[in-house]
Motif scaffolding. Sequence first.
Motif, PDB file in Angstrom:
ATOM      1  N   ILE A  44      -2.581  27.994  13.965  1.00 31.28           N
ATOM      2  CA  ILE A  44      -3.454  28.223  15.030  1.00 31.28           C
ATOM      3  C   ILE A  44      -3.460  29.443  15.773  1.00 31.28           C
ATOM      4  O   ILE A  44      -2.676  29.966  15.733  1.00 31.28           O
ATOM      5  N   ASP A  45      -4.982  30.177  15.698  1.00 30.15           N
ATOM      6  CA  ASP A  45      -5.079  31.354  16.544  1.00 30.15           C
ATOM      7  C   ASP A  45      -5.151  31.049  18.054  1.00 30.15           C
ATOM      8  O   ASP A  45      -6.054  30.543  18.616  1.00 30.15           O
ATOM      9  N   TRP A  46      -3.744  30.967  18.837  1.00 29.72           N
ATOM     10  CA  TRP A  46      -3.919  31.012  20.249  1.00 29.72           C
ATOM     11  C   TRP A  46      -4.701  31.952  20.923  1.00 29.72           C
ATOM     12  O   TRP A  46      -4.435  31.578  22.284  1.00 29.72           O
ATOM     13  N   LEU A  51      -8.904  27.817  23.182  1.00 28.71           N
ATOM     14  CA  LEU A  51      -7.740  27.183  23.229  1.00 28.71           C
ATOM     15  C   LEU A  51      -6.965  27.834  24.545  1.00 28.71           C
ATOM     16  O   LEU A  51      -6.103  26.830  25.242  1.00 28.71           O
ATOM     17  N   MET A  52      -7.114  28.986  25.092  1.00 26.79           N
ATOM     18  CA  MET A  52      -6.596  29.333  26.207  1.00 26.79           C
ATOM     19  C   MET A  52      -6.927  28.644  27.456  1.00 26.79           C
ATOM     20  O   MET A  52      -6.238  28.193  28.275  1.00 26.79           O
ATOM     21  N   CYS A  53      -8.195  27.939  27.655  1.00 23.08           N
ATOM     22  CA  CYS A  53      -8.992  27.335  28.566  1.00 23.08           C
ATOM     23  C   CYS A  53      -8.323  25.938  28.507  1.00 23.08           C
ATOM     24  O   CYS A  53      -8.105  25.312  29.403  1.00 23.08           O
ATOM     25  N   LEU A  54      -8.085  25.484  27.302  1.00 27.40           N
ATOM     26  CA  LEU A  54      -7.457  24.127  27.039  1.00 27.40           C
ATOM     27  C   LEU A  54      -5.947  24.097  27.668  1.00 27.40           C
ATOM     28  O   LEU A  54      -5.745  23.256  28.428  1.00 27.40           O
ATOM     29  N   LYS A 101     -18.560  25.810  14.801  1.00 21.85           N
ATOM     30  CA  LYS A 101     -18.820  26.907  14.669  1.00 21.85           C
ATOM     31  C   LYS A 101     -19.123  27.875  15.962  1.00 21.85           C
ATOM     32  O   LYS A 101     -19.313  28.799  15.847  1.00 21.85           O
ATOM     33  N   ARG A 102     -19.623  26.631  16.763  1.00 18.73           N
ATOM     34  CA  ARG A 102     -20.207  27.464  18.042  1.00 18.73           C
ATOM     35  C   ARG A 102     -19.217  28.135  19.019  1.00 18.73           C
ATOM     36  O   ARG A 102     -19.298  28.705  19.706  1.00 18.73           O
ATOM     37  N   PHE A 103     -18.028  27.553  18.774  1.00 19.84           N
ATOM     38  CA  PHE A 103     -16.814  28.048  19.832  1.00 19.84           C
ATOM     39  C   PHE A 103     -15.621  28.430  19.126  1.00 19.84           C
ATOM     40  O   PHE A 103     -14.596  29.064  19.808  1.00 19.84           O
ATOM     41  N   ALA A 104     -15.389  28.272  17.839  1.00 21.38           N
ATOM     42  CA  ALA A 104     -14.142  28.562  17.205  1.00 21.38           C
ATOM     43  C   ALA A 104     -14.253  29.410  16.052  1.00 21.38           C
ATOM     44  O   ALA A 104     -15.296  29.373  15.339  1.00 21.38           O
ATOM     45  N   THR A 105     -13.122  29.900  15.388  1.00 19.55           N
ATOM     46  CA  THR A 105     -12.984  30.937  14.258  1.00 19.55           C
ATOM     47  C   THR A 105     -12.864  29.864  13.019  1.00 19.55           C
ATOM     48  O   THR A 105     -12.933  30.364  11.901  1.00 19.55           O
ATOM     49  N   GLN A 106     -12.223  28.798  13.330  1.00 17.99           N
ATOM     50  CA  GLN A 106     -11.842  28.004  12.263  1.00 17.99           C
ATOM     51  C   GLN A 106     -11.804  26.350  12.602  1.00 17.99           C
ATOM     52  O   GLN A 106     -12.087  26.318  13.724  1.00 17.99           O
TER      53      GLN A 106
END
Length: 163
Positions: A44-46, A51-54, A101-106
């Motif tokens: 996971i790309d932290w 992900l930081m918002c989650l 694809k709208r919000f994540a890199t993978q």
Amino acid sequence: MERLRSVLEQHMDQMADLVQKLSSDLRSGLRPAYDNLMGFFHAIDWKEPWLMCLLAFHVFLLLVTVSSRRNTNFQMLLFLLALAGVYFAERLNRLLGSNWKRFATQNYFDSHGIFLSVLWSGPLLIVAILILVNTLFSLCNLIVKWKKAELRHRARLARNKQD
């Protein structure tokens, strides 16, 4: 009778296989589970903003849960919202999987929902368990107060009866 015996033998063979697999897993220790957890953690790309918002959301929800522990009605609302979040996790996983694809890199959102279960449903269930434990403690304290008041009332009635 013969058919029943064959079905029972098949069932016993399945149970023996399950017990053998479980015992071999227990003999291997916790190392495979630890390796899987570390693989999941490193995949996971932290640093992704969502992900930081989650994670910030879950920390905020935990702080709100702890700070509102005396407000039972608000806690019940949080409890129901947390369980609703877990209930809708499958739909959320499908929605996020189709729009990743709208919000994540993978694409973290597989068909089994492992990622969302760990990072969405898991913390929500922890919050729900904390609320449930807090509610049980509150109910125990309320029962103790009620019983004390009942005993005081009975003692007062006995004193009035004697006078």
